[in-house]
Design an enzyme around this catalytic site. Structure first.
Site, PDB file in Angstrom:
ATOM      1  N   ALA A  39       0.835  -1.199   0.000  1.00 26.61           N
ATOM      2  CA  ALA A  39       0.000   0.000   0.000  1.00 26.61           C
ATOM      3  C   ALA A  39       0.870   1.249   0.000  1.00 26.61           C
ATOM      4  O   ALA A  39       2.064   1.203   0.303  1.00 26.61           O
ATOM      5  CB  ALA A  39      -0.913  -0.014   1.217  1.00 26.61           C
ATOM      6  N   GLY A  46      -0.515  -5.835  -0.707  1.00 26.79           N
ATOM      7  CA  GLY A  46      -1.374  -5.605  -1.856  1.00 26.79           C
ATOM      8  C   GLY A  46      -0.705  -5.922  -3.177  1.00 26.79           C
ATOM      9  O   GLY A  46      -1.384  -6.279  -4.152  1.00 26.79           O
ATOM     10  N   GLU A  75      -1.159  -9.503  -3.698  1.00 22.90           N
ATOM     11  CA  GLU A  75      -2.580  -9.770  -3.939  1.00 22.90           C
ATOM     12  C   GLU A  75      -2.967  -9.454  -5.389  1.00 22.90           C
ATOM     13  O   GLU A  75      -3.785 -10.160  -5.992  1.00 22.90           O
ATOM     14  CB  GLU A  75      -3.432  -8.977  -2.941  1.00 22.90           C
ATOM     15  CG  GLU A  75      -3.331  -9.566  -1.533  1.00 22.90           C
ATOM     16  CD  GLU A  75      -4.062  -8.755  -0.487  1.00 22.90           C
ATOM     17  OE1 GLU A  75      -4.928  -9.323   0.207  1.00 22.90           O
ATOM     18  OE2 GLU A  75      -3.761  -7.553  -0.345  1.00 22.90           O
ATOM     19  N   GLU A 106       0.847  -8.063   6.590  1.00 24.40           N
ATOM     20  CA  GLU A 106      -0.125  -7.190   7.253  1.00 24.40           C
ATOM     21  C   GLU A 106      -0.249  -7.424   8.754  1.00 24.40           C
ATOM     22  O   GLU A 106      -0.536  -6.488   9.509  1.00 24.40           O
ATOM     23  CB  GLU A 106      -1.499  -7.351   6.590  1.00 24.40           C
ATOM     24  CG  GLU A 106      -1.609  -6.698   5.221  1.00 24.40           C
ATOM     25  CD  GLU A 106      -1.111  -7.585   4.084  1.00 24.40           C
ATOM     26  OE1 GLU A 106      -1.311  -7.211   2.917  1.00 24.40           O
ATOM     27  OE2 GLU A 106      -0.518  -8.655   4.363  1.00 24.40           O
TER      28      GLU A 106
END
Length: 695
Positions: free
Chosen positions: A67, A106, A109, A129
């Site tokens: 992020a 992310g 992901e 995370e």
């Protein structure tokens, strides 16, 4: 063929391949413009009849590394990452992700939502995370188990560890290892997709059979390893939903993610995360560090050998000096043992161990340090001993060499005064064991040159340590040990007034500390603080309340683990509290007419933290610490403060200045000398605000 740029995302057509590249330096963070660019690029490529394969890659040093931290704490902006991942997965054409560097969170992901993944050599992937108190929120907990199976997914997601490319390949996270540049690998991946070498598939379409026994086993493991941390447990709750259709599972994951966002632990972990970055911003940041090609260490005891090990692990040639051959032999054995431990922990290969040991030179001559660029003295905590060593170093060290002392209490200026070059002298306070602990206090005297300070920080970075700048005043202890010496007294006062040391330790460990104060003193050795108390005895104010317990233990030869007895028994006589402790306390209470009273766990915790916060506030007031966040970094990384609580001054803001002032004033009714409200804390209580406003 042609190129279309969409902010940080660009489409390049090469034949029937649409190359979607991400270029958002420095780490291609998944900010709003990148998310929107990916969405629009996938749309455009899917709707282009001349495209049959889409390959996503990133320019620069890494694929999406997570992020965008600039968006932390701000309202989320569309498109949200889970929706972008869903858009990639729903694409009617094969989408291949080519990853390199460190695709984390992310970034991974996004790659998981593609229909195939190619990793370049050296890539490390992960979902970290849990380290900031949340869980993967864009499908990571749903897609990883579909690709790897339950066991691997549970381990990877609950620990947040980084997985090397080869392991990711064998686990099923990636489909192939690629070569060349990310763009070349993307073109190759498109051809592999066409010729059937790479088989695209919808990750979300893979079905999993429930495996409650594996999840339950991981729950037990998480409980043992992570204790009070909520995020690893919640991550397992989310992974368990991977038996649902992907859309439902991602919605469940998102709900758990939002719960984690509201958890106070997340705020503490985020604070600790930013503290690591904040401490590197120092007044001397513009100064150029001096080149350090080789290091020296004076003293081969536990600390000196640990420092030497840390330097060797960082790739430096190291010369270690001791007074005699026996000392050198002990040092060699200690360093060898430390390197053996690094091999066992997977931090070093057997060949790497041999190479590191080959860079170690041992000598009984101070002159052997003549070519070292940086020398750390790690001798006994005695001012005269250290001044003697620095006088000798002054006569042999080359011009410009940085001379550092590992003192934890002594005045740097007095030590530097034994040399003709005080500008080159600073404190580098390592924490035991020095080759394992990440904290390094860089103690700066008034005369220390900015370049010497910058060199200390550069050394820490190369050794993988968190360096914190501390003003080296005459108060003793820099940041950490100065605050420690104060709140340790609160624990001793409670012990004298009726709380057994083991009960105090238990209450504080329940609150989250890695180790209670008495257990910690046994580990570090009671003799060090004993020597410091005797050194400072003449400066102690007459109104200070004294507790003789530690002195009685030391006079008895009980120094903690090193002697097998301290506040606890260690080894031969069994384990548990040392029975002499209760006897010594009873004798001292009788001498002083103290009637013991009960202390609840809550009162123990409140008093201990109020003492810690009080002295931490004074350290900030006096400029010994640059900012409150520096204090928090010291305690999280060096003193076993629970990371998920952020640090003592983050905790102060959570409790609130008015409540802390009220507690201190209540405690002061019994001891007004020890319990004093720091002016900074009173100012916050009266005017609002908190320590966060000073970072």
């Amino acid at each position: 063929d042609g190129n279309t740029r969409m902010s940080e995302v660009e489409i390049e057509k090469v034949g029937a391949t649409a190359l979607i590249s991400i270029d958002n330096p420095p780490v291609n963070a998944a900010g709003q413009s990148v998310r929107q660019g990916l969405w629009d690029a996938v749309d455009a490529a899917e709707n282009d009849p001349g495209v049959d394969v889409i390959a996503i890659y990133a320019k620069g040093r890494t694929f999406i590394a997570g992020a965008d931290i600039r968006e932390f704490g701000k309202p989320p902006l569309e498109p949200f990452l889970p929706d972008v991942c869903d858009r990639i997965e729903r694409c009617g054409k094969p989408v291949v992700a080519v990853i390199h560097g460190t695709p984390l969170g992310g970034g991974l992901e996004v790659a998981l939502a593609a229909k195939a993944r190619v990793a370049l050599e050296g890539t490390r992937v992960g979902l970290p995370e849990v380290n900031i108190g949340v869980i993967p929120g864009a499908g990571g907990t749903q897609r990883v188990p579909r690709l790897t199976g339950w066991d691997f997914a549970c381990g990877m997601i609950t620990t947040g560890r980084q997985v090397p490319a080869e392991e990711a390949l064998s686990a099923g996270l990636v489909d192939r290892i690629g070569e060349g540049s990310p763009r070349d690998a993307a073109l190759a991946a498109a051809e592999w997709t066409r010729d059937g070498t790479l088989t695209p598939r919808d990750t979300g379409g893979i079905e999993l059979d429930p495996a409650p026994e594996i999840i339950d086993a991981w729950r037990e493991r998480v409980e043992r390893k992570h204790g009070p941390l909520n995020a690893p447990r919640r991550a397992l709750d989310a992974v368990e939903k991977a038996v649902l259709p992907i859309g439902e599972g991602v919605r469940e994951e998102r709900a758990i993610f939002k719960d984690c966002m509201d958890d106070p632990q997340r705020a503490g972990l985020i604070h600790a995360f930013f503290a690591e970055r904040a401490v590197s911003k120092i007044p001397e940041a513009g100064a150029e560090p001096r080149a350090v090609a080789s290091c020296g260490v004076v003293g081969g005891g536990a600390m000196g050998s640990g420092i030497a090990t840390s330097m060797l692990l960082a790739g430096f040639p190291v010369t270690l000096t001791e007074r005699d051959d026996d000392g050198l032999n002990r040092a060699r054995r200690a360093v060898s043992g430390n390197l053996d431990g690094a091999v066992k922990r997977g931090k070093l290969t057997a060949d790497g161990r041999a190479e590191a040991l080959g860079r170690l030179t041992l000598s009984t001559e101070t002159a052997a340090l003549a070519d070292a660029d940086l020398i750390v003295e790690a001798a006994f905590e005695d001012l005269d001993v250290k001044r003697g060593i620095f006088s000798a170093l002054d006569s042999v060290a080359k011009p410009g060499a940085v001379l550092a002392t590992n003192t934890s209490y002594l005045d740097i200026a007095e030590i530097a005064g034994a040399t003709s070059r005080p500008a080159d002298v600073l404190g580098l306070h390592f924490f035991a064991p020095a080759h394992v602990m990440r904290l390094l206090e860089v103690a700066v005297a008034d005369a220390t040159a900015p370049e010497a300070v910058a060199t200390g920080f550069a050394l820490a970075k190369r050794m993988g340590k968190v360096a914190v700048r501390a003003g080296a005043g005459t108060t003793g202890g820099f940041i950490g040990n100065r605050v420690l010496s104060h709140y340790r007294k609160a624990a001793e006062y409670m012990a004298l007034d009726g709380a057994a040391p083991a009960r105090i330790d238990a209450a504080l460990e329940d609150w989250g500390f890695a180790m209670g104060p008495f257990r910690a003193m046994d580990l570090s050795g009671l003799d060090i603080a004993w020597a410091n108390r005797r050194r400072l005895a003449s400066t102690r104010p007459p109104e200070e309340r004294l507790v003789g317990l530690a002195d009685r233990l030391c006079a008895n030869g009980d120094f903690g683990r090193k002697t097998g007895r301290g506040y606890y028994l260690h080894g031969g006589e069994g384990r548990g509290p040392n029975p002499d402790v209760a006897r010594f306390l009873e004798e001292e209470r009788a001498e002083r007419g103290i009637a013991p009273r009960e202390f609840s766990a809550g009162e123990i915790q409140d008093r201990y933290l109020a003492a810690m916060i009080s002295e931490a506030a004074r350290v900030v007031e006096e400029g010994v610490a640059l900012r409150p966040i520096d204090v928090d970094a010291v305690f999280v990384h060096g003193y076993g403060f629970p990371r998920w609580r952020g640090g003592p001054l983050h905790t102060a803001d959570v409790v609130g200045a008015p409540e802390l002032v009220a507690r201190i004033e209540r405690y002061a009714a019994d001891d007004s000398h020890y319990w004093r409200v720091p002016p900074l804390l009173r100012e916050m209580a009266d005017g609002g605000g908190g320590f966060r406003d000073l970072n």
